[in-house]
Write an enzyme that holds these catalytic residues in place. Structure first.
Site: not given
Ligand code: ADP
Ligand code: MG
Ligand code: MG
Length: 932
Positions: A55, A125, A134, A136, A377, A495, A617, A673, A800, A819, A821-824, A886, A906
């Site tokens: 970000k 952020r 996961g 914050m 992104r 299988h 085979r 084979r 193999e 060739s 035979g990476t399974n065996d 293979c 190959y």
């Molecule tokens: P995530 O990684 O979950 O997408 P973000 O850090 O991108 O979290 O924040 C989620 C949303 O919060 C952003 O898409 C935006 O809409 C809002 N946000 C974040 N920073 C700002 C900011 N400086 N001004 C206004 N909105 C913000």
């Molecule tokens: Mg074999």
């Molecule tokens: Mg975001």
């Protein structure tokens, strides 16, 4: 140019900074840079993701290309590393650098943090190198307290807006930083409960958040703070700097929370990476109906169409869009509601693509008609979208052809080949069970629980879904007849999964919720029972099982290549696919062959671009029809004469099979084979089967029973199998060689080139191979003489077992090709039985003893070494030795990259996997050449 130089300079700064922290740290790191500005002055850039997180790096990059980004700064991942290396404390220099960062934002916005006239609010952020659920959650509107909220109200002349910001802030901060969250005994988030209660107290029914008055919002802030006091046992912080430091600490702290750890483990993200923190001036999407927030893609990520795609909410802050509190509108609606802002977004969309040269997924906020960018992104995409993006962007001259090849994820490509569910229909259906997505695509059919009944039903013209606890070679005919295969047990290398891949069959395996009762001929899922003949549908791309019928259609690519459907060939998808495959051939060093046992599989593979067979085979041919009887007779024979008589019955079948395959190959080589599996796999094991066979052969059942128990082995995988069979019974190899050569002679006479490559399995000693080579040459000589032809063939071996790899120099004196035979080789190299690995391998992956399933992706540091040694030693004694692979790994993109590195000629894989392998081979060549 100057820009480029500046960027380079900051890149090397970044490298220096991170090397400093990863080594031993000096206590005085006062001179180190921890805070990177973005805005009018920008320290970072898009290439600094390790240091600034995804970000932060892209916020900097957007600033550099002049996009409207609210100013701010990024606290680097080095601080995260420091934080955990030093008992959760910060480098002493950090605070001063952050203060300078805040001062810079103040200067650019004309606002002041904690000011009583024109207060600056910021968002905090998190941002790791790869986006990571996961971590914050973002905190918005930080810097508010009872005084600054009044200042904001006065300054904007919009008290409702100011108090809306404040209640959002207390709620988010209370939740994320102070940990006021749902308890196990609660159904709702505690803050949401407070909101509901207030709405009930004041309105006696549910009202929209936007309808809440200033007074309501003030009351909410009060109640929220009381809740925080009660639950967290402390006062809500009022000082903006306390708030900011608390939020920064929460981001770093979240790097080690359970959710983040679990996610990292699942996706192999190293803990050392750490997260960055972004602090950024707020812009407000909640000031009224000329404001709003949204997320958008520069093109449609589902089907690839070049259209502006996304959604937004009027009068809302960002978290409302994702939280699903209100339903957003499609971004195109903005054209009507805020035409100027829409035009600006269109301009931004073009700029982003021109600059990043890839489809972007971005987040924006509109404040009083002015657009601000908050994130961008590379957008995630389906295989279909990836293909269209790459072709369109090539035509638009945004990318070159090599980049276009790289833009198609190889392990997603088979999505394009799979039959598809009608999207509208699947939305209506409800999944009753899930399993492993073993064979991608969609299949609907009437369920049958045994192969014979499946075949009969298919012959009647029914669409059949074969449902089994698990499958075995005896089910093959049923599997061929079925539209799809569903098993209750078994993994990706079971299988069922193997056959599904080889035949391009739709397959879901290991759907544990599916209870199969063979006796009653019923399937029970979640208490509901289905009888044979009832409809079910499976989505082998998603691993889902549906009750009833869901409509499907073949992919245009399969229809065009395999069925020769002219309409399909005219579709854009088909043409794009063909273009991609052509570029793959141009880019690749390795070629791609196929593992095929029938003419039909061979034809399909050739249509997909395979340039030969890497593995036939021969034993698969012995299961069909009444061949199995002759096979059993051969195995049970007690004298050489009796065995030869039985073999004589098998010879015509084999010859016919080989001739069919040679014709389908149209001159391409075929590695064949010789008999490999332990003989007892072919034997009748039940009493009834034994009696039936005895009757057919005219011998007493006891004799058969005795012979079966004689052939019993404690460890068949390491027993009487592979070349040991041909050494023990040379007449078997002689028959097979003769069948190959007679077929070759026959097809050669039709004017088709034939290039058999006879492969002796399981060789560990040069002498083993030599003994078999003699038998092969002898047969060739005889056939050449009988048929008056000149045969063009090679004899080689499968590497193999570890001994074979380690003595490859000796073996290569006799072998014309190897060739792998990476399974065996994996089984014998790891001392791990593939078929039994289900009971411990999942735990091994959990504990990170192995990062990937070694039967799916080659264990490059262990088994890979055996391959590398054999390549080196093989070439040392026979410089022009032909080298291929293979095993199942031949269709796995990560493994293919390894094979490119060690320099194989190959890879070979199942027919429907050929396009994936071609793409992976091309990408591997481009990457390895590019020094990656
Ligand atoms: P995530 O990684 O979950 O997408 P973000 O850090 O991108 O979290 O924040 C989620 C949303 O919060 C952003 O898409 C935006 O809409 C809002 N946000 C974040 N920073 C700002 C900011 N400086 N001004 C206004 N909105 C913000
Ligand atoms: Mg074999
Ligand atoms: Mg975001």
């Amino acid at each position: 140019m100057a820009k480029k130089l500046a960027r380079k300079a900051s890149k090397s700064n970044a490298r220096r900074a991170s090397s400093k922290t990863s080594g031993s740290r000096s206590p005085k790191s006062g001179s180190q840079k921890y805070v990177y500005l973005f805005g009018r002055k920008t320290d970072g850039n898009g290439s600094m993701k390790p240091l600034l997180g995804g970000k932060g790096a892209n916020l900097a990059e957007m600033c550099r290309i002049g996009l409207p980004v609210p100013p701010g700064f990024t606290i680097s991942t080095d601080v995260c590393t420091f934080y955990y290396a030093n008992k959760r404390s910060y480098p002493p220099a950090l605070r001063a650098q952050m203060e300078a960062g805040v001062a810079s934002i103040e200067q650019q916005t004309g606002k002041k943090f904690g000011d009583l006239k024109n207060p600056l609010l910021v968002s905090v952020r998190s941002g790791a190198r790869d986006s990571m659920p996961g971590m914050m959650d973002t905190i918005l509107n930080l810097g508010l307290n009872n005084q600054t909220v009044e200042a904001l109200a006065t300054k904007t002349n919009n008290p409702r807006f100011a108090w809306d910001c404040y209640r959002r802030f207390v709620q988010m901060y209370g939740d994320v930083v102070l940990g006021v969250q749902k308890r196990p005994d609660e159904d709702h988030e505690p803050f949401e409960t407070v909101i509901e209660r207030l709405k009930h107290d004041r309105y006696h029914h549910d009202v929209e958040d936007t309808k809440l008055t200033v007074d309501d919002l003030k009351e909410l802030v009060k109640r929220f703070k009381a809740l925080v006091k009660e639950r967290a046992g402390k006062q809500f912080p009022d000082s903006p700097w306390d708030q900011l430091m608390g939020a920064v600490g929460a981001v770093f702290g979240s790097w080690m929370n359970d959710r983040a750890i679990v996610y990292r483990r699942k996706y192999n993200i190293p803990t050392e990476w750490g997260t960055a923190v972004n602090v950024q001036a707020m812009v407000y999407g909640n000031t009224g109906d000329q404001s709003g927030s949204g997320v958008a893609f520069t093109r449609n990520p589902a089907n690839g169409v070049k259209e502006f795609y996304g959604e937004f909410l009027i009068n809302a802050q960002g978290e409302d869009v994702v939280a699903g509190v209100r339903t957003p509108e499609p971004v195109a609606e903005l054209k009507k509601e805020m035409p100027k802002a829409y035009a600006e977004l269109e301009r931004i969309r073009q700029t982003l693509e021109k600059h990043f040269k890839d489809v972007q997924d971005f987040e924006f906020t509109i404040e009083d008609g002015v657009v601000y960018m908050l994130q961008t992104r590379n957008g995630k995409r389906t295989a279909m979208a990836a293909l269209k993006f790459s072709m369109d962007m090539y035509k638009e001259k945004l990318i070159d052809w090599k980049t276009a090849v790289m833009r198609n994820p190889a392990d997603q490509l088979d999505q394009l080949l799979a039959p598809v569910f009608d999207t509208a229909e699947v939305a209506k259906a409800k999944a009753i069970a899930t399993g492993l997505p073993a064979g991608p695509g969609a299949a609907s059919g009437q369920i049958y629980l045994n192969a014979d009944r499946a075949v009969v039903a298919a012959d009647r013209g029914e669409k059949v879904l074969l449902v089994r606890v698990e499958t075995s070679p005896e089910d093959l005919r049923g599997m061929i007849a079925a539209e799809g295969i569903l098993t209750a047990r078994g993994g990706v290398s079971s299988h069922a999964a193997l056959v599904a891949r080889q035949m391009g069959k739709v397959c879901v395996c290991g759907a544990a919720a599916v209870e199969v009762d063979y006796q009653a001929r019923t399937v029970t899922v979640d208490g509901k029972t289905y009888n044979e003949g009832d409809w079910m549908s499976i989505d082998g791309t998603a691993g889902k099982v549906f009750a009833g019928q869901v409509k499907t259609a073949p992919s245009e690519i399969v229809a065009g290549l395999i069925d020769g459907n002219e309409t399909a060939k005219k579709t854009e998808k088909f043409k794009h696919f063909q273009q991609l495959m052509k570029w793959c051939s141009d880019a690749s060093r390795m070629s791609v062959r196929t593992n095929a046992d029938t003419p039909e599989q061979t034809e399909n593979a050739v249509a997909f671009g395979a340039v030969g067979i890497g593995l036939t085979r021969t034993e698969h041919m012995f299961f069909e029809g009444d061949r199995i009887d002759a096979m059993r007779e051969m195995i049970l024979a007690e004298t050489v004469e009796a065995r030869k008589a039985a073999l004589a019955k098998l010879l015509p079948y084999q010859r016919e099979d080989f001739a069919g395959i040679f014709r389908a190959l149209k001159g391409y080589p075929a590695t064949i084979r010789f008999l490999d599996p332990p003989l007892h796999e072919f034997l009748p094991h039940t009493k009834e089967q034994q009696e039936e066979l005895a009757k057919k052969m005219g011998v007493p059942a006891a004799r058969i029973q005795q012979r079966v128990s004689q052939l019993h082995e404690f460890n068949p995988m390491l027993g009487f199998r592979g070349c040991r069979l041909g050494i023990g019974y040379p007449e078997i190899s002689a028959m097979q060689a003769r069948a190959v050569f007679e077929a070759a002679a026959e097809v050669q006479k039709e004017g088709i080139k034939v290039r058999p490559e006879i492969m002796i399995p399981l060789v560990g000693f040069k002498k083993e191979l030599d003994l078999q080579i003699d038998v092969v040459h002898q047969a060739a000589k005889e056939v050449e003489k009988e048929q008056r032809v000149k045969l063009n063939y090679m004899v080689g071996t499968m590497i193999e077992v570890p001994r074979g790899a380690l003595t490859a120099d000796e073996i290569a004196q006799s072998a014309e090709f190897f060739s792998f035979g990476t399974n065996d080789l994996t089984q014998t190299g790891l001392g791990m039985s593939r078929d039994d690995s289900g009971s411990f391998l999942p735990q091994y992956q959990e504990l990170e003893i192995v990062t990937k399933n070694p039967f799916a992706t080659i264990d490059s540091s262990g088994v890979g070494q055996l391959v590398a040694i054999a390549v080196e030693k093989g070439r040392a004694s026979r410089p022009n030795i032909k080298l291929g692979i293979c095993g199942e790994h031949g269709g796995d993109p990560a493994s293919i990259r390894f094979f490119e590195k060690v320099g194989l000629d190959y890879v070979s894989c199942s027919p429907y996997r050929v396009p994936v392998a071609r793409l992976a081979a091309a990408q591997a060549a481009l990457q390895v050449k590019g020094g990656d």
